[in-house]
Write an enzyme that holds these catalytic residues in place. Structure first.
Site, PDB file in Angstrom:
ATOM      1  N   SER A 694     -47.595  78.173 -46.128  1.00 57.12           N
ATOM      2  CA  SER A 694     -47.690  76.761 -45.790  1.00 57.12           C
ATOM      3  C   SER A 694     -49.021  76.480 -45.091  1.00 57.12           C
ATOM      4  O   SER A 694     -50.076  76.647 -45.679  1.00 57.12           O
ATOM      5  CB  SER A 694     -46.473  76.350 -44.938  1.00 57.12           C
ATOM      6  OG  SER A 694     -46.362  74.956 -44.857  1.00 57.12           O
ATOM      7  N   ASP A 767     -41.209  72.775 -54.946  1.00 53.34           N
ATOM      8  CA  ASP A 767     -41.515  72.607 -53.523  1.00 53.34           C
ATOM      9  C   ASP A 767     -41.381  71.136 -53.134  1.00 53.34           C
ATOM     10  O   ASP A 767     -42.068  70.276 -53.691  1.00 53.34           O
ATOM     11  CB  ASP A 767     -42.935  73.102 -53.251  1.00 53.34           C
ATOM     12  CG  ASP A 767     -43.265  73.196 -51.767  1.00 53.34           C
ATOM     13  OD1 ASP A 767     -42.550  72.581 -50.956  1.00 53.34           O
ATOM     14  OD2 ASP A 767     -44.237  73.891 -51.417  1.00 53.34           O
ATOM     15  N   HIS A 801     -40.042  75.269 -50.966  1.00 50.57           N
ATOM     16  CA  HIS A 801     -41.122  75.676 -50.060  1.00 50.57           C
ATOM     17  C   HIS A 801     -40.967  77.130 -49.628  1.00 50.57           C
ATOM     18  O   HIS A 801     -41.947  77.856 -49.497  1.00 50.57           O
ATOM     19  CB  HIS A 801     -41.134  74.753 -48.847  1.00 50.57           C
ATOM     20  CG  HIS A 801     -42.373  74.872 -48.014  1.00 50.57           C
ATOM     21  ND1 HIS A 801     -43.635  74.657 -48.529  1.00 50.57           N
ATOM     22  CD2 HIS A 801     -42.559  75.195 -46.706  1.00 50.57           C
ATOM     23  CE1 HIS A 801     -44.536  74.828 -47.577  1.00 50.57           C
ATOM     24  NE2 HIS A 801     -43.915  75.153 -46.476  1.00 50.57           N
TER      25      HIS A 801
END
Length: 834
Positions: A694, A767, A801
């Site tokens: 991330s 995601d 994610h």
């Protein structure tokens, strides 16, 4: 890139034209990319660790007498993850089941008597899977859902005997969550059911009635990048079909069912401590195509559940419009944080907060928020009971004192303050005006949120017999539990705070050699504690212990699921950036020959601070258990890599312009981490890699673009083009148009021509994290390919994610091992040039 050209600084225009052309070329030559490969397996030692069952999750019932040990499946199969998903209004639903898409699957449950240690296995329904258990307020029962391929059932269990049974109701509708919750009497469950007359879903193949039109009408609406939003009237109709539920009360003893109200899209429900009143929030039209459902127009009401009530809806608390004009970093206007006062039973009272600055943090006002209260039966006007100078951030009621702790947060200073105050006058709870309450309020805590060394801890609470959470009070004192951060690492503690004098008295502290935390107080005087105990090689286990260090009794005996990793050494190390800022990391070293220099992986995630003093504080503990599971990069230890984990990457500066110094600071911190591993004789400084997930992936790509410290990088689920997040990212407060140069400079996509080290990009195709669209990795890969860089793009089907399917996780490990072995451990080319 065509439209973004108008966003960038004139000095960069020429290079952007070249880059846009290169990206278009990359799209054309992308057809020559690698053929699709099947899922791969990493080395056997990694597979064995990944497949080892994890310890169960643990929860204590509200009375402190029974532990529930819930066994879950940490990784669904790719087949399970690939079940059809309906993503609408910010929610991912399983339409066939009327529930959330791919929730955690629990498959085992055991109950442990805290007093005797006796363990009772619960026979759960099959096939399918269940949810984690939900305790009734008195702890005598527990509820859970049972999920089947086409429905979700409500079940209830008996704590004493461990027996379970299905409730005879219509299928649950858990599409928005909250499908079942206990009422204060511990006898009734509030359910959200699929409406009996719902009918068939809207025809997805029907031709459109017209074009999809949106109109700003001149309104300012700056929103972060949400995903899975509604896009057309057909989406609206399908969302309403799937999200609509019927509220009902079921008597778990008799099975009697009482429908409440009419079917609607219910956002939330909460029963008053007395059980008579029900706080209900429901979503109304018009729906928005810009924000998720929880920011749609909402009506919040109080329903009267008494059998002789003249009408169900007793009071309307708030009617709020769509929240698509909330300022960046601000809050919505109107009542928010609407809740029951937890310490009042016979005289129920609602509280809520209202902004005094129109929700805009940039507006200068003496007070930002006010706390309001209104007593049942809601025939009087609300009363303002307190004002906060900064943004309200929390309210906790003290058991039996009529007092509360209220906290505000100053975002500019990253500062928090907590006050103790009383909103009561004798015989009339909640009727003291804020001016009087404010004068008598006393400041309890006053510190930087980043100052972990000065953190006094958080008040410990317990559940009342009605299921409400209140701060525990004993002999005029409350208890504080904290992580106990020190320069040597965390040492969790328990202390008491005397309400009269605000004097703090230490009561207990975790000793060296293990990491212990107080999970619950088993007695009002805190003489008996429920402790979680772990070591670097033993997972958390639960103990009943005397606070004074006397006898303790073990309740669980979970074993290390990765015994092959016990030979790994773990050390909390500290070092400095060239500018003197203190840094820290946890250094993991696998077994190796004396004097051998190992390839090194630095794994990090940048964080923002106002000052160097708090940025340099040590985070973590050398005594915590290391969990090797999922897609954890720590499993690279099995392949002979040393790892600097959670290497601090502080970004220090003014909150309004902090990212102006982002690149300089992460490069300095990264070089310092490598230098420290080199100084300790652990790492080969010419065989290093950097990685992150991330925001850590964003950091990784920037380090490869703006330095030559590392041979290669691993960037997972990142965002690399900040022009695609134009209204802010992470803690950035400025928009793209206000800070164009910064957005450009920190976007590795716009510097793809300078990324000359191999980079592995991994991203979930589904995601839905704000800002990290899958296109972020796809476009960076295309840009790198257009410049002849060494890059590999791995897009994981059906993953979001974070990665969940066993096949996906094992494949990611296989990719990471191969990538680092090829480009770092055994590089084909010579050492990188400084």
């Amino acid at each position: 890139m065509g439209r973004s050209l108008s966003f960038v600084h004139a000095s960069r225009r020429a290079s952007f034209v070249v880059l846009a052309t290169a990206c278009c070329t990359a799209l054309i030559v992308a057809a020559h990319a690698h053929a699709q490969e099947g899922y791969r397996l990493p080395p056997r030692e990694i597979v064995d660790i990944i497949d080892a069952p994890p310890p169960p999750t643990v929860s204590l019932d509200p009375t402190g007498t029974t532990l529930a040990l819930a066994t879950y499946l940490p990784m669904p199969s790719i087949e399970q993850l690939a079940r059809p998903m309906t993503a609408l209004a910010g929610v991912r639903m399983d339409a066939a089941r009327n529930g959330r898409h791919n929730p955690t699957r629990y498959v085992g449950l055991a109950l442990v008597d805290v007093a005797t240690g006796e363990r009772r296995e619960v026979e759960l329904p099959t096939p399918g899977f269940v949810s984690s258990p939900s305790w009734s307020p008195d702890g005598t029962r527990f509820g859970f859902t049972h999920t089947l391929p086409t429905s979700i059932e409500a079940w209830v269990g008996d704590t004493a005997g461990g027996s379970v049974r299905k409730l005879d109701t219509a299928p649950l509708n858990d599409s928005l969550g909250g499908a079942m919750s206990w009422m204060p009497d511990s006898r009734h469950l509030l359910l959200r059911l699929v409406p009996a007359d719902r009918g068939a879903a809207p025809d997805a193949e029907a031709p459109p009635a017209g074009p999809v039109i949106q109109d700003t009408a001149g309104r300012v609406s700056m929103n972060r990048t949400y995903q899975d939003l509604l896009e057309d009237p057909e989406d609206e109709a399908l969302f309403e079909h799937l999200a609509t539920s019927q509220l009902a009360l079921v008597d778990v003893e008799t099975g009697a069912l009482r429908p409440l109200g009419t079917p609607s899209v219910y956002r939330g429900t909460d029963a008053s401590p007395s059980g008579r009143w029900l706080l209900v929030s429901r979503v109304e039209h018009p729906y928005s195509y810009q924000v998720p459902y929880y920011r749609f127009p909402t009506v919040t009401e109080v329903w009267d559940l008494s059998p002789d009530a003249d009408t169900l809806v007793a009071h309307e608390v708030a009617r709020l419009p769509v929240q698509d004009e909330v300022p960046i970093g601000g809050v919505a206007t109107g009542p928010r944080s609407i809740d029951w006062r937890d310490d009042l039973i016979d005289t129920p009272m609602l509280t809520w907060v209202e902004a005094l600055d129109d929700g805009d943090p940039k507006t200068e006002v003496p007070h930002r928020d006010r706390l309001m209260a209104q007593r049942a039966p809601f025939d009087g006007l609300p009363i303002e009971v307190f004002r906060t100078e900064q943004r309200f951030s929390g309210l906790s009621w003290l058991d039996g004192t009529g007092q509360a702790l209220i906290t505000d947060y100053d975002r500019d200073r990253r500062w928090t303050r907590t006050w103790i105050f009383s909103p009561d006058v004798p015989g009339r709870p909640g009727e003291r005006r804020w001016a009087d309450a404010g004068k008598e309020a006393r400041l309890v805590f006053d510190r930087s949120v980043n100052d972990r060394y000065a953190d006094p801890g958080s008040p410990m609470s317990h559940r009342t017999p009605q299921g409400r959470s209140v701060v525990t009070v004993h002999d005029g004192s409350i208890y504080l539990r904290g992580s106990g951060a020190t320069p040597e690492g965390d040492h969790p503690f328990l202390s008491s705070l005397e309400l009269g004098t605000l004097r703090v008295t230490p009561l207990w502290k975790s000793a060296d050699g293990a990491y212990e935390t107080v999970t619950e107080l088993l007695t009002d005087d805190a003489s008996m504690l429920l402790l979680s105990h772990e070591t670097p090689t033993a997972p958390p286990n639960w103990f009943v212990a005397e606070r004074g260090g006397g006898a303790r009794r073990q309740l669980t005996a979970f074993v290390n699921p990765a015994p092959s990793m016990v030979a790994v050494t773990k050390e909390l190390v500290t070092y400095e950036r060239p500018d003197g800022v203190a840094l820290s990391a946890t250094l993991y070293v696998p077994p190796h020959e004396p004097g051998e220099r190992l390839p090194l992986l630095v794994w990090a995630y940048p964080r923002e601070f106002n000052d160097a003093a708090t940025a340099g504080q040590v985070r973590g503990s050398p005594y915590r258990y290391t969990r090797y599971s999922g897609s954890s990069h720590l499993l690279l230890l099995t392949q002979g890599y040393a790892i600097m984990d959670s290497a601090t990457m502080p970004i220090i500066g003014d909150p309004e312009s902090m990212n102006d110094g982002f690149l300089e600071q992460i490069v300095a911190a990264a070089q310092a981490a490598v230098d420290e591993a080199d100084r300790r004789g652990v790492a080969d400084p010419l065989r290093t890699a950097v990685g992150g997930h991330s925001y850590g992936a964003f950091m990784t790509a920037n380090l490869l673009a703006h330095s030559d410290i590392f041979r290669a990088g691993i960037a997972r689920s990142g965002a690399y083009n900040r022009t695609l997040t134009p209204f802010g990212f992470q803690s950035e407060r400025r928009t793209l148009w206000e800070a164009t140069d910064t957005y450009v400079e920190v976007s590795p996509f716009l510097h793809a021509d300078t990324i000359n080290e191999p980079i592995l990009l991994v991203h979930g195709q589904d995601d839905n994290n704000s800002g990290t669209y899958p296109i972020q990795s796809e476009r960076l890969y295309h840009a790198l390919r257009g410049h002849g860089a060494t890059a590999r793009l791995v897009m994981l089907p059906h993953e979001s994610h974070g990665y969940r399917a066993r096949e996906s996780i094992l494949h990611v490990h296989a990719e990471q091992v191969e990538w680092l072995d090829k480009h770092v451990k055994n590089p084909e080319q010579g050492p990188p040039q400084p």
